[in-house]
Design an enzyme around this catalytic site. Sequence first.
Site, PDB file in Angstrom:
ATOM      1  CG  ASP A 232      26.123   4.319  24.352  1.00  0.00           C
ATOM      2  OD1 ASP A 232      26.797   3.278  24.232  1.00  0.00           O
ATOM      3  OD2 ASP A 232      25.102   4.386  25.065  1.00  0.00           O
TER       4      ASP A 232
ATOM      5  CB  THR B 261      25.414  -9.638  21.847  1.00  0.00           C
ATOM      6  OG1 THR B 261      26.776 -10.028  22.126  1.00  0.00           O
ATOM      7  CG2 THR B 261      25.393  -8.825  20.570  1.00  0.00           C
TER       8      THR B 261
ATOM      9  CG  LEU C 261      38.918  -5.875  22.921  1.00  0.00           C
ATOM     10  CD1 LEU C 261      38.265  -4.576  23.347  1.00  0.00           C
ATOM     11  CD2 LEU C 261      40.263  -5.611  22.265  1.00  0.00           C
TER      12      LEU C 261
ATOM     13  CD  GLU D 242      35.813  -6.920  31.247  1.00  0.00           C
ATOM     14  OE1 GLU D 242      35.940  -6.269  32.310  1.00  0.00           O
ATOM     15  OE2 GLU D 242      34.741  -7.452  30.904  1.00  0.00           O
TER      16      GLU D 242
ATOM     17  CE1 TYR E  31      43.689 -16.672  29.663  1.00  0.00           C
ATOM     18  CE2 TYR E  31      45.203 -17.115  27.861  1.00  0.00           C
ATOM     19  CZ  TYR E  31      44.457 -16.231  28.611  1.00  0.00           C
ATOM     20  OH  TYR E  31      44.480 -14.892  28.298  1.00  0.00           O
ATOM     21  CG  LEU E  32      46.851 -25.736  30.982  1.00  0.00           C
ATOM     22  CD1 LEU E  32      47.965 -26.740  30.753  1.00  0.00           C
ATOM     23  CD2 LEU E  32      45.505 -26.463  31.094  1.00  0.00           C
TER      24      LEU E  32
ATOM     25  CB  CYS F  74      33.032 -11.874  27.323  1.00  0.00           C
ATOM     26  SG  CYS F  74      32.942 -10.116  26.947  1.00  0.00           S
TER      27      CYS F  74
ATOM     28  CE  LYS G 174      28.167 -11.720  26.077  1.00  0.00           C
ATOM     29  NZ  LYS G 174      28.003 -11.348  24.644  1.00  0.00           N
TER      30      LYS G 174
END
Length: 434
Positions: free
Chosen positions: A28, A83, A146, A148, A249-250, A260, A263
């Site tokens: 990096d 990105t 992934l 978080e 996810y409801l 993420c 964007k």
Amino acid sequence: MSVIGCGYLGAVHAAAMASIGHDVVGIDVDERKVAALADGVAPFFEPQLGELLQEGLASGRLRFSTDMSDAAGSDIHFLAVGTPQIVGGHAADLRFVDAAMSALLAHLRPGDVVAGKSTVPVGTAERLASQMAGSGATLVWNPEFLREGWAVHDTLTPDRLVVGVPSGPDGERAADLLREAYRPALEAGTPFLITDLATAELVKGAANAFLATKISFINAMAEIAEAAGADVTLLADAIGHDGRIGRRYLGSGIGFGGGCLPKDIRAFAARAEELGRGEAVGFLREVDSINLRRRDRAVRLVVDALGGLVFGRRIAVLGAAFKPFSDDIRDSPALDVAVRLRGLGADVVVTDPAALANAEAAHPQLGYAAERDDALRDADAVVIVTEWDLYRRDLTPEHAGSLVAGRIVIDGRNCLDAAAWRAAGWKYHGMGRR
């Protein structure tokens, strides 16, 4: 192997690959980040990462550097740079990807594999592959999936591995090398999907678009439930039993954030426009709009609960990170709500078990409390916006009532037992719940 870019994705990937026996160098340009990683200190909060870093460094299988020449000699180079959304627009900013590739080119050998993991617009891999022509190395695309807070788990035990390869012997050989790299996961039964480059690039964007749509769908239903006097949580339970839909996810509430999902869906739509197919993903604009509208609704619930008198009122905001098990405050709904309430003149006090330092640096105008109970003390209203266990499970209405001046709780994640809080004398307000 080398991992180019040691941010959230790269640092986790480097440590995880070392933990399964590979020799890894992480590279990096940020000297401070590299120095911290080389000392075994994770530059961000992620469960299990610190332990993996220290184990990898102690074993000698993991090291970090700021010098791209240290990537020379690696069989696989994972490209894991960020990105971000381009300033002033929705498209992905590929400067870091291009810079990393330019720096790496001089150190590639014939037979090397460059595996892109960054989330990029479709067509990027083909462009990068043309830059590598003549190096004898092969470019493949291996998108990451992934979450978080679960990144180490998702790297070591992924639900699928996708590798986009060029046609021909070089692509087949590259795929075999990736199979070897991920052998423990494959032996545990993880599906290994070989695609072309373009499909592999699209997979990540399409997955995020679907996930965002599912979350915003149930939040749109929450708006209808509020108007109709229904309960969106019970609604989600009922439709979630349909195998075609599923319950995951409801969960309705204040919506998604982070570095993420927001964007990525905007970049996905922007790339579709460039390809002349913007109408195919026009719905994503409404998905984005619904998501942002939930933050407005949370603020309105606070204002209404306080009878429109917000100025000078003390409001405890429980949560700063965009999700639990993370210190990431990028596009955090929690901080967005806190800042808006502060803008209305409220005395806002934010607390979070992991993200407080990041939040203070980004929003010094807010008040902060390191301890949950210090934030609650003398508050006129409490807003739960990040569903850490410390708030949704470990906080009882009786304990909160001993600290809070006004028994008003705004459940921005629909994570509390509404009946229990109401029975204890609290004015409970959920996001589409009765």
